[in-house]
Enzyme design. Structure first.
Site, PDB file in Angstrom:
ATOM      1  CB  CYS A  31      -0.854   0.048   1.272  1.00  0.00           C
ATOM      2  SG  CYS A  31      -1.934  -1.369   1.467  1.00  0.00           S
ATOM      3  N   GLY A  85      -0.764   0.927  -5.100  1.00  0.00           N
ATOM      4  CA  GLY A  85      -2.055   0.288  -4.869  1.00  0.00           C
ATOM      5  C   GLY A  85      -3.128   0.903  -5.724  1.00  0.00           C
ATOM      6  CG  ASN A  92       3.031  -0.081   3.030  1.00  0.00           C
ATOM      7  OD1 ASN A  92       4.080   0.434   2.678  1.00  0.00           O
ATOM      8  ND2 ASN A  92       2.636  -1.231   2.525  1.00  0.00           N
ATOM      9  N   GLY A  93       1.847  -2.708   5.021  1.00  0.00           N
ATOM     10  CA  GLY A  93       2.590  -3.828   5.596  1.00  0.00           C
ATOM     11  C   GLY A  93       1.657  -4.957   5.931  1.00  0.00           C
ATOM     12  CE1 TYR A  95       6.809  -4.567 -10.867  1.00  0.00           C
ATOM     13  CE2 TYR A  95       5.869  -4.530  -8.669  1.00  0.00           C
ATOM     14  CZ  TYR A  95       5.705  -4.509 -10.032  1.00  0.00           C
ATOM     15  OH  TYR A  95       4.463  -4.439 -10.577  1.00  0.00           O
ATOM     16  CB  CYS A 136      13.565  -8.102   4.492  1.00  0.00           C
ATOM     17  SG  CYS A 136      12.571  -9.582   4.121  1.00  0.00           S
ATOM     18  CB  CYS A 191      10.644 -12.883  -1.714  1.00  0.00           C
ATOM     19  SG  CYS A 191      11.313 -11.258  -1.972  1.00  0.00           S
TER      20      CYS A 191
END
Ligand code: 5GP
Ligand code: SF4
Ligand code: MG
Length: 478
Positions: A15, A41, A115-116, A259, A450, A453
């Site tokens: 978001c 979003g 957001n999160g 991205y 982080c 992914c």
């Protein structure tokens, strides 16, 4: 349709948030900021303002420009406002999930934009429900409001801190009450949140937003990022910063660089555009190939393709042209047109591609289906060789912290090696940026980010879904 409340529909919470404090056109500035953050979003958006006595809200489904008109912005009077836009899958796109959420409780009104993604939201929700809380939405964020309403502390900031201390996972938050605004970033720093200022004579406006591109549009000066674990209170007395939580390993989302963020934003202190170019240059060093031209998959592939072309000393061309006006609905042709879905967004230019050996640069491969269609399209346009280059490592795991990645079983790199992916997408060669190369390009060490992914190493593990949850009930009237 009882059990539609699959855990997975909570993973789609990427978001944009914004907060404006101390400006006569607060709602208008929030609107413009959401406009600048539209890429974060497109499912829904909302603004809540305060006129000093009450909170006023307008929320809707769709794009920012379609949700608000001048009349509504005028109605959202007052000198402070927060805004939110939300990315979600169809399952949870309902108006009552649209943020900012607003609640009334003992101490007045409170609005929040999030957001999160919280990893213990289900656990907290179940506990709150046992204590008698009644939930109106299915978003994690509502849990935060209930925790604040139930907090014992005497001041707003302490109630917020008491609530945040119980959350695990990712949050960048903006809160608004009748006379205060609060912004907070989780102790890991998963999602970005920046602070800026508009100085107009003696008047000072404090602005917070997910990305700095919002500041550029409203003429705010970027000051700094909110620190991980920092909570900032804005009142008529000015700005106060709190750091009430224990330190956690810094875990800023590296995928924002790859991205998610807009290339013209400054993220974690660096230009996103320049970082993406550096990814492309590193990719060219790691995976060079004999070729005639380099083309991006627009838009996300453009900065890394430029970097690749510069490093490889090859011409950069726009072999694919993107239609920027593709909405969510269009009338599909009755007879099947080959690769219709991707063609509506991208068109291959035969005059640029015919007979050439082509490096195609994109930022990531998720399911592989788009890449496969794009390569088929480029090949039909007459390309001789197609070398796919991806400016991130293989996406091997879903995101638990708020980015809309599909489940593991749908991630092609979670299930297949690079050679199998190459065959599936029908490229002549395929290379990804290496893990190490990502940080070489960033000129920073892995610590601080982080990258779960890409590595499957999750800074905050996902809790088990509690048994006997009543959550499904809240999807009944969808
Ligand atoms: P695929 O080949 O996996 O079907 O699609 C790859 C494309 O998806 C890439 O162009 C990449 O830019 C895009 N992409 C990667 N992550 C996301 C995301 O979180 N949301 C959206 N909408 N697109 C993404
Ligand atoms: Fe970002 Fe990936 Fe970590 Fe999610 S898992 S926060 S997308 S780096
Ligand atoms: Mg893309």
């Amino acid at each position: 349709m009882l059990d539609t409340h699959d855990r997975s529909d909570r993973f789609h919470e990427e978001c944009g948030v914004v907060g404006i404090y101390g400006h006569p056109d607060a709602a208008n500035l929030a609107y413009l900021s959401l406009y600048a953050l539209q890429h974060r979003g497109q499912e829904s958006a909302g603004i809540v303002s305060s006129n000093g006595q009450a909170l006023l809200a307008h929320r809707g489904l769709g794009l920012v420009a379609d949700i608000f008109d001048e009349r509504q912005i005028r109605r959202l009077e007052g000198t402070s406002a927060i805004g939110h836009n939300r990315y979600s899958t169809a399952g949870s796109t309902v108006l009552r999930n649209t943020q900012p959420l607003v609640a009334r409780y003992t101490y007045g009104s409170l609005a929040v934009g999030h957001n999160g993604n919280l990893v213990n939201a289900d656990e907290l929700r179940l506990r709150l429900e046992h204590q008698g809380s009644i939930f109106q939405s299915t978003v994690d964020t509502e849990v935060i409001l209930h925790l604040i309403a139930g907090a014992q502390a005497p001041t707003l900031i302490d109630r917020i801190i008491e609530a945040l201390a119980q959350l695990r996972g990712a949050y960048s938050l903006v809160f608004l009450t009748e006379n205060a605004m609060v912004a907070a970033r989780d102790p890991y720093g998963f999602r970005p949140l920046v602070v800026g200022r508009i100085q107009d004579g003696d008047r000072q406006t404090t602005v917070v937003a997910s990305e700095t591109c919002a500041f550029d549009l409203i003429g705010a000066r970027y000051e700094r990022e909110l620190e991980p674990g920092e909570v900032v209170l804005c009142t008529s007395q000015g700005l106060q910063s709190y750091k009430p939580f224990p330190r956690e390993p810094l875990s800023r989302c590296v995928f924002e660089y790859i991205y998610f963020s807009r290339p013209d934003s400054k993220l974690y202190g660096k230009s996103v555009y320049q970082v993406r170019q550096a990814f492309g240059r590193q990719l060219a060093r790691e995976a060079p190939v004999e070729a005639d031209i380099v083309i991006p998959v627009p838009d996300s592939g453009v900065p890394p393709a430029l970097g690749y072309a510069q490093q490889a000393d090859l011409p950069f061309e726009m072999g694919l042209i993107r239609n920027h006006y593709v909405g969510r609905t269009f009338i599909e042709p009755r007879d099947a047109i080959r690769h219709f879905g991707v063609k509506i967004k991208l068109n291959a230019q035969a005059d640029v591609l015919r007979g050439k050996r082509i490096v195609v640069v994109d930022d990531s491969i998720v399911r592989g289906t788009t890449s496969r269609k794009i390569i088929t399209m480029i090949r039909s346009a007459g390309a001789r060789e197609i070398h796919m280059r991806i400016s991130s490592p293989p996406t091997v795991g879903p995101c638990y912290y708020g980015v809309d990645t599909p489940k593991r079983r749908e991630l092609i790199a979670a299930n297949q090696d690079v050679e199998a992916i190459r065959r599936y997408i029908t490229a002549d060669s395929l290379s990804y940026l290496s893990q190490a190369g990502l940080y070489v390009a960033l000129q920073q060490s892995q610590a601080g980010f982080c990258d779960a992914c890409f590595t499957d190493r999750y800074p905050v593990p996902l809790g088990e879904r509690p048994k006997g949850s009543q959550l499904a009930l809240f999807e009944l009237d969808r």
